[in-house]
Write a protein that holds these residues in place. Structure first.
Motif: not given
Length: 128
Positions: A3-5, A29-34, A39-44, A81-86
């Motif tokens: 996981r990366f922040m 930012t909304g488009r980026f979150i989408e 891509a199923e990488v966003l955790l939070a 922040y964005f928390l990613l599972d990559v």
């Protein structure tokens, strides 16, 4: 997977620029979150309130000193922040470079330490 922040950092100037075009910034930012959700990488993901509504607890002396915002000097503010599972830091950096940031702001990319990497209670310097 690690996981990366992605830590969003701005300044008084970049925050003012963002607020001047907040509708556009929020839509981008909304488009980026989408994209990250697809891509199923966003955790939070979370944004922080105005720093003037916060407080700082300074442990520089014998007792903690609490100071309410706004702060004297705000050259660099942690805005969210964005928390990613990559799969890798490289992939996390790739997502960071795609963020629709205000010029002058930065994103810090940090791997989240796994539980087995954090010293357990009673351990010091690798010794139980």
């Amino acid at each position: 997977m690690p996981r990366f922040m992605l830590i969003m950092r701005g300044t008084d100037e970049t925050n003012a620029a963002m607020m001047a075009s907040i509708d556009e910034a929020m839509a981008a930012t909304g488009r980026f979150i989408e994209e990250m959700i697809k891509a199923e990488v966003l955790l939070a993901a979370e944004g922080l309130d105005d720093p003037g509504r916060g407080a700082v607890v300074d442990f520089g002396g014998e007792t903690p000193v609490v100071t309410d915002g706004p702060y004297g000097e705000t050259r660099e503010l942690f805005g969210g922040y964005f928390l990613l599972d990559v799969a890798s830091q490289r992939e996390a950096v790739g997502w960071a470079t795609r963020f629709p940031a205000i010029p002058g702001s930065t994103i810090e990319v940090r791997r989240v330490a796994e539980a087995d990497e954090v010293p357990q209670l009673g351990e010091s310097n690798g010794q139980p």
